[in-house]
Design a protein around this motif. Structure first.
Motif, short mmCIF file in Angstrom:
data_model
loop_
_atom_site.label_atom_id
_atom_site.label_comp_id
_atom_site.label_asym_id
_atom_site.label_seq_id
_atom_site.Cartn_x
_atom_site.Cartn_y
_atom_site.Cartn_z
N MET A 98 10.96 8.93 -0.96
CA MET A 98 11.24 10.08 0.22
C MET A 98 11.57 9.35 1.41
SD MET A 98 7.79 12.56 0.12
CE MET A 98 8.53 13.16 0.95
N VAL A 99 11.14 8.30 1.86
CA VAL A 99 11.59 7.42 2.88
C VAL A 99 13.28 6.48 2.53
CG1 VAL A 99 11.16 5.41 4.36
CG2 VAL A 99 9.45 6.90 3.90
N SER A 154 13.54 -8.94 8.47
CA SER A 154 12.94 -7.75 8.88
C SER A 154 11.91 -7.43 8.50
CB SER A 154 13.75 -6.93 9.61
OG SER A 154 14.30 -5.87 8.77
N PHE A 155 11.74 -7.63 7.33
CA PHE A 155 10.93 -6.63 5.91
C PHE A 155 9.86 -7.67 6.96
CE2 PHE A 155 14.89 -5.43 3.14
CZ PHE A 155 14.24 -4.64 2.80
N ALA A 156 9.80 -8.98 6.94
CA ALA A 156 8.51 -9.94 7.26
C ALA A 156 7.53 -8.77 8.88
CB ALA A 156 8.73 -11.12 7.83
N LEU A 157 8.05 -7.62 8.98
CA LEU A 157 7.66 -6.56 10.04
C LEU A 157 6.39 -5.82 9.03
CD1 LEU A 157 9.92 -5.74 12.24
CD2 LEU A 157 8.78 -7.46 12.94
N GLY A 216 0.61 -0.69 -0.01
CA GLY A 216 -0.08 -0.42 0.15
C GLY A 216 0.84 1.13 -0.48
N TYR A 217 2.52 1.25 -0.58
CA TYR A 217 2.92 2.31 0.03
C TYR A 217 2.70 2.93 -1.58
CZ TYR A 217 5.21 0.79 3.98
OH TYR A 217 4.78 -0.21 5.76
N TRP A 267 7.86 2.42 10.81
CA TRP A 267 8.31 0.79 10.72
C TRP A 267 8.99 0.82 9.03
CZ3 TRP A 267 8.70 -2.48 14.11
CH2 TRP A 267 8.49 -1.78 14.55
N LEU A 268 8.09 1.47 7.90
CA LEU A 268 8.94 1.76 6.56
C LEU A 268 10.12 1.68 6.54
CD1 LEU A 268 8.79 0.50 3.61
CD2 LEU A 268 7.71 3.01 3.58
#
Length: 412
Positions: free
Chosen positions: A247-248, A290-293, A239-240, A303-304
């Protein structure tokens, strides 16, 4: 320092133009996820560059010298091929897009071979880790320009215009080629087929654990590379927007990779190559998992930012150690050929093993996919222990390992 950073920037810019940015373009155009995964095969030249590397060792091109002459030729070719992407429509010209991406990868792989040879010939053995960290900083900065700045720019213009802008950014590499000093030859240019093609491979095979080193190169970063092939489709499916991702990546990923490269280069000098490879590789595996988070948090910018920062920080550290390790494995007489052999094997996970990553993600689901990718680092870390007895033993310095004027200029 400026030359090292800029050469890394020129080397890193083309890679994501045929992967991350292309994936975002194909995803927006509605191309099947499985086909997007298969597009990693356009990176095959990165796994085959050792085939034509002897030509780059053997012949001079133009008046700039052996290394800078070939650099200029590959960089001009990259400007032409990248700009040509702006003329295509993936829905109508998908096969042409694939062929053009293959040409970009060929020119990019050739440029990488020459830049790696330049760095190896300009730095003493004990400077390779630090030099690699500078190169990695520039390399990853370019990748962030593409994956961060490129995706932000897409929000305001379009993919065609972005490829034209990225072609213009290759001017950084061209300018660097002209201002850099040509490394001094430490031995005569190779002559004949045996000296140019056969001897570089025989020289490498005489090294301790030569075959196991090749296996290690295949395994060390396989999990990270398989996972990275699917990160952009993953972000978009979570959904990003392209703007948010860009930007992130730019705000957090850039500083994380710069910090990771500098921290990694500094720690390599303190703890040695073996421990750096092990601990940095372990941290990289944890960051990949950690991408699974993100599948649990929903589209959360916080979180991203955390996941991207962790991934880039550990990637900068592990890549600095890995690139420095590869440089130590080469003979200065055959730098381009041997480094091309090693970096070609490094590219196999990204190109061949990553090809079914889309189908793997579809079959496992996103959380398990990234956890499995994290565990894929284990075989490489286990194999690393085989090299412990000789990896951090200082080698006898060859006649040309004193810091040259080119080296001093590179590190200033």
């Amino acid at each position: 320092m400026l030359v090292a950073l800029l050469m890394g920037f020129s080397s890193g810019l083309p890679l994501l133009l045929t992967s991350t940015l292309l994936q975002a373009w194909l995803t927006r155009e509605g191309i099947n996820l499985g086909l997007i995964g298969l597009f990693s095969l356009v990176g095959l030249p990165y796994t085959l560059e050792f085939v034509w590397a002897p030509v780059l060792d053997r012949f001079r091109l133009g008046a700039l010298g052996r290394r800078r002459g070939w650099l200029l030729a590959t960089q001009l070719a990259l400007v032409l091929t990248i700009a040509s992407m702006a003329l295509l429509d993936p829905n109508r010209d998908l096969l042409v897009v694939a062929v053009l991406c293959l040409l970009i990868a060929f020119c990019s792989a050739s440029q990488d071979t020459v830049i790696n040879a330049y760095r190896r010939e300009s730095l003493a053995d004990d400077e390779q880790g630090f030099g690699a960290s500078l190169y990695v900083n520039g390399y990853r900065a370019a990748m962030l320009v593409v994956s961060g700045g490129g995706l932000i720019l897409v929000h305001f213009v379009g993919f065609h215009e972005v490829y034209l802008v990225m072609a213009a950014f290759m001017g950084v590499g061209i300018a660097t080629t002209f201002i850099a000093s040509e490394p001094a030859l430490t031995s005569p240019l190779p002559h004949g087929f045996r000296e140019s093609v056969v001897e570089p491979f025989l020289s490498y095979l005489r090294r301790p654990d030569a075959v196991w080193v090749l296996v290690f190169l295949l395994l060390y970063k396989v999990g990270d590379l398989v996972a990275s092939n699917m990160t952009i489709p993953f972000y978009l499916e979570m959904g990003y927007s392209n703007l948010t991702i860009g930007m992130v990546v730019k705000a957090f990923g850039f500083w994380a990779i710069i910090g990771g490269g500098l921290l990694g280069g500094t720690l390599i000098l303190r703890i040695g190559t073996f421990r750096a490879l092990f601990w940095f590789g372990l941290l990289q595996a944890c960051a990949t998992a950690s991408f699974a988070l993100l599948t649990l948090t929903g589209p959360s910018i916080g979180w991203l930012a955390f996941v991207i920062s962790a991934e880039n920080l550990t990637l900068g550290m592990s890549t600095a150690a890995f690139v420095g390790f590869m440089a130590l494995m080469t003979d200065r007489r055959f730098t381009a050929t041997q480094y091309a052999l090693l970096s070609s094997l490094m590219g196999v996970p990204r190109v061949i093993l990553s090809a079914p990553s889309g189908y793997l993600a579809l079959g496992l689901g996103w959380p398990l996919f990234f956890i499995v990718c994290g565990f894929l680092a284990a075989p490489g870390l286990i194999l690393l222990n085989r090299f412990r007895h000789w990896l951090d033993v200082p080698p006898d310095p060859p006649p040309a390992t004193r810091v040259s004027g080119e080296t001093a200029a590179l590190l200033e």
